[in-house]
Design an enzyme around this catalytic site. Structure first.
Site, short mmCIF file in Angstrom:
data_model
loop_
_atom_site.label_atom_id
_atom_site.label_comp_id
_atom_site.label_asym_id
_atom_site.label_seq_id
_atom_site.Cartn_x
_atom_site.Cartn_y
_atom_site.Cartn_z
N HIS A 43 1.00 -1.06 -0.12
CA HIS A 43 0.35 -0.10 -0.10
C HIS A 43 0.74 1.15 -0.39
CE1 HIS A 43 -4.42 -2.16 1.35
NE2 HIS A 43 -2.92 -3.06 1.48
N ASP A 65 -5.77 5.50 1.41
CA ASP A 65 -5.83 4.66 1.40
C ASP A 65 -7.35 3.34 1.52
OD1 ASP A 65 -5.47 1.17 2.15
OD2 ASP A 65 -4.29 1.62 0.97
N SER A 118 -6.25 -0.05 -3.54
CA SER A 118 -5.27 -0.93 -3.56
C SER A 118 -5.42 -1.89 -4.58
CB SER A 118 -3.93 -1.26 -2.35
OG SER A 118 -4.70 -1.85 -1.84
N ALA A 159 15.18 -7.37 -3.97
CA ALA A 159 15.39 -7.52 -5.12
C ALA A 159 14.66 -6.24 -6.09
CB ALA A 159 14.86 -8.98 -5.78
N HIS A 211 2.25 -15.23 -6.25
CA HIS A 211 1.93 -15.20 -4.61
C HIS A 211 0.48 -14.13 -5.61
CE1 HIS A 211 3.62 -11.58 -4.68
NE2 HIS A 211 2.23 -10.44 -3.27
N TRP A 245 -1.84 -7.88 -6.19
CA TRP A 245 -1.71 -6.72 -7.08
C TRP A 245 -0.40 -6.00 -7.55
CZ3 TRP A 245 -4.61 -7.85 -10.63
CH2 TRP A 245 -5.46 -6.52 -11.85
N ASN A 246 0.25 -5.68 -6.33
CA ASN A 246 1.42 -4.80 -7.30
C ASN A 246 2.22 -5.59 -8.52
OD1 ASN A 246 1.86 -1.63 -6.18
ND2 ASN A 246 1.84 -3.13 -4.28
N GLU A 287 2.51 -4.93 -12.04
CA GLU A 287 4.17 -4.96 -12.88
C GLU A 287 4.61 -6.41 -13.63
OE1 GLU A 287 7.29 -5.09 -9.54
OE2 GLU A 287 6.45 -2.86 -8.30
N GLN A 337 -5.51 -11.60 -3.41
CA GLN A 337 -4.53 -12.86 -3.92
C GLN A 337 -5.19 -13.86 -4.32
OE1 GLN A 337 -1.34 -13.16 -1.68
NE2 GLN A 337 -0.99 -11.70 -1.04
#
Length: 473
Positions: free
Chosen positions: A20, A125, A148, A349, A366, A369-370, A374, A391
């Site tokens: 978030h 948020d 989000s 990473a 997993h 949403w990010n 991406e 998820q």
């Protein structure tokens, strides 16, 4: 972009969890690029976390972004429990509760900025509604809810909670899947404590002047429209799908932001030959499950980069307690190095750069949403292994709607250890089969469309322009 009136200021109020924090940092960067001052608020620790892990290089961050380090009450920051029967990160709840006490400092900031600005725009948020409620009492302040998660997840949460009528027949298959045994319901997705927290925040939705989504109409415009229709009876009338917030163009080899060693290794690998493995920042896997993943990756014969780090604590910079030692099968690391089969990354990473590298041909994820956005932005198909919250629904969007990924067999059962043979088969299906090649082609085409949506005249850029025009009216 042409600068708009500086008499408008924006306040960003994130929930203090990595998935978030970073989204509102990215949105802050986009808004500030229009010449609008942005104030990003949170604890010193969480603001530092947001800046440290941001995709935006410090040298290119606009000076119009001001971070406010507000004190929060001390809270416990327990380590995540890899053997917990509930994969929702309940260890983060103390940070959420502490952040709810930011109401006073944020109210003071709103009032202070309102005295010197024509309009104060509060973007918060969806789980921080109670914190910004005092904006409603400031005549020249406006609240905007930021979601989000995917519009797909939002719509099906709404369907589950209210039983709204389905608009088209083809979604019957999705209903059957979401209603099947083993698929986590809304109640099963969260702890009772977090469900109460959600209910409290949603009491303040009526104070909102609009909704912002981190998504792109190219990806799920149908579900943005459905969710808009499902909330049509509320006061909210404005909806903007502005995403993806992450940069859609990764640095060229000569000008990479990251000096991470994995990038040099990727440069030596063949096109689409590497699967990237990462399960996000909120879930800790048991040692038994880690052993099965290691064996499955080895037996698949596919090159990989595996981010093998512990999940975040509520305060990622806090010390105390003995760090858990993540155990791998004996000799596994030596075997990986000897055969040049892959890399194990035990620190943070550069995920976006990895996904954007031509050698990366798949993402075992997993489905936070990010990570989904991406991966979609970079045109990489997903091997979905959802753990909790939104998820599982994102995994359905990826596999059943967009058809750019596969779901790892039986992973919907949260407490079941997925066997190495299942992991091996899923990895080979995505990375070394005609079915996988077709998904890679669809993902690449979708990635091109999403990246184009952020160009001048693109659909996401137009929505961002619309939002800026609205708040600057």
């Amino acid at each position: 972009m042409k600068e708009v009136s500086r008499s408008v200021v924006v306040i960003m109020v994130p929930l203090p969890a990595q998935g978030h924090l970073n989204q509102l940092v990215e949105l802050a960067y986009l808004v500030a690029s229009y010449g609008i001052p942005v104030h990003y608020v949170g604890s010193a620790s969480h603001n530092h976390q947001a800046k440290l892990r941001s995709h935006i290089p410090p040298s290119s961050s606009p000076s119009d972004i001001c971070f406010h380090n507000f004190p929060t009450p001390p809270f416990l920051s327990p380590a995540p429990n890899p053997n917990s029967t509930c994969k929702f990160p309940s260890h983060l709840q103390p940070a959420f509760d502490a952040a709810s006490l930011l109401r006073g400092p944020i109210a003071s900031l709103i009032r202070s900025l309102s005295l010197e600005s024509r309009r104060v725009v509060v973007v918060h948020d969806s789980l921080m509604g109670s914190v910004v409620q005092d904006a409603a009492s400031v005549p020249n302040a406006e609240n905007y809810v930021f979601h989000s998660v995917s519009a797909f997840a939002l719509y099906w949460y709404k369907w589950e909670a209210t039983g709204i009528v389905l608009p088209r027949e083809e979604e019957v298959d999705i209903v059957e899947l979401l209603s099947s045994n083993g698929f986590p319901s809304l109640q099963d997705s969260f702890t009772d404590e977090f469900l109460k927290f959600i209910a409290l925040q949603h009491e303040f939705k009526k104070l909102s002047s609009g909704i912002i989504y981190n998504t792109c109409r190219v990806v799920e415009g149908h579900y943005v429209d459905l969710f808009t229709s499902a909330t049509a009876n509320s006061i909210t009338t404005k909806h903007w799908a502005i995403g993806p917030f992450n940069p859609v163009k990764v640095p060229e080899k000569k000008s990479r932001r990251s000096a991470h060693g994995c990038m040099e290794w990727l440069d030596k690998q063949a096109l689409n030959s590497v699967i990237y493995v990462s399960f996000g920042t909120t879930t800790a896997l048991s040692n038994k499950q880690i052993h099965e993943i290691a064996t499955g990756l080895e037996c698949s014969g596919q090159k990989f980069i595996w981010v093998l780090r512990e999940a975040d604590k509520a305060d990622v910079f806090s010390g105390g307690g003995e760090a858990r030692k993540i155990e791998l099968p004996q000799g596994f690391e030596e075997m990986v190095e000897t055969r040049d089969l892959g890399l194990l990354v035990r620190d943070w990473a550069p995920q976006l750069e990895i996904l954007g590298h031509p050698a990366t041909g798949g993402f075992l994820s997993h489905c936070g949403w990010n990570s989904c956005m991406e991966s979609i932005s970079m045109g990489v198909p997903i091997l979905a292994w959802p753990m909790h919250s939104d998820q599982p629904r994102n995994a359905v969007l990826i596999s059943k709607v967009l058809k750019i990924g596969l779901i790892v067999k039986d992973c919907m059962s949260q407490n079941k250890v997925v066997k190495s043979s299942e992991i091996q088969g899923a990895v080979k299906a995505l990375m070394a089969s005609e079915q996988g090649d077709e998904m890679r082609k669809r993902a690449a085409e979708l990635g091109v469309a999403v990246r184009g949506s952020m160009d001048e005249g693109g659909v996401s850029r137009a929505e961002l322009d619309s939002f800026i025009t609205h708040i600057s009216r």
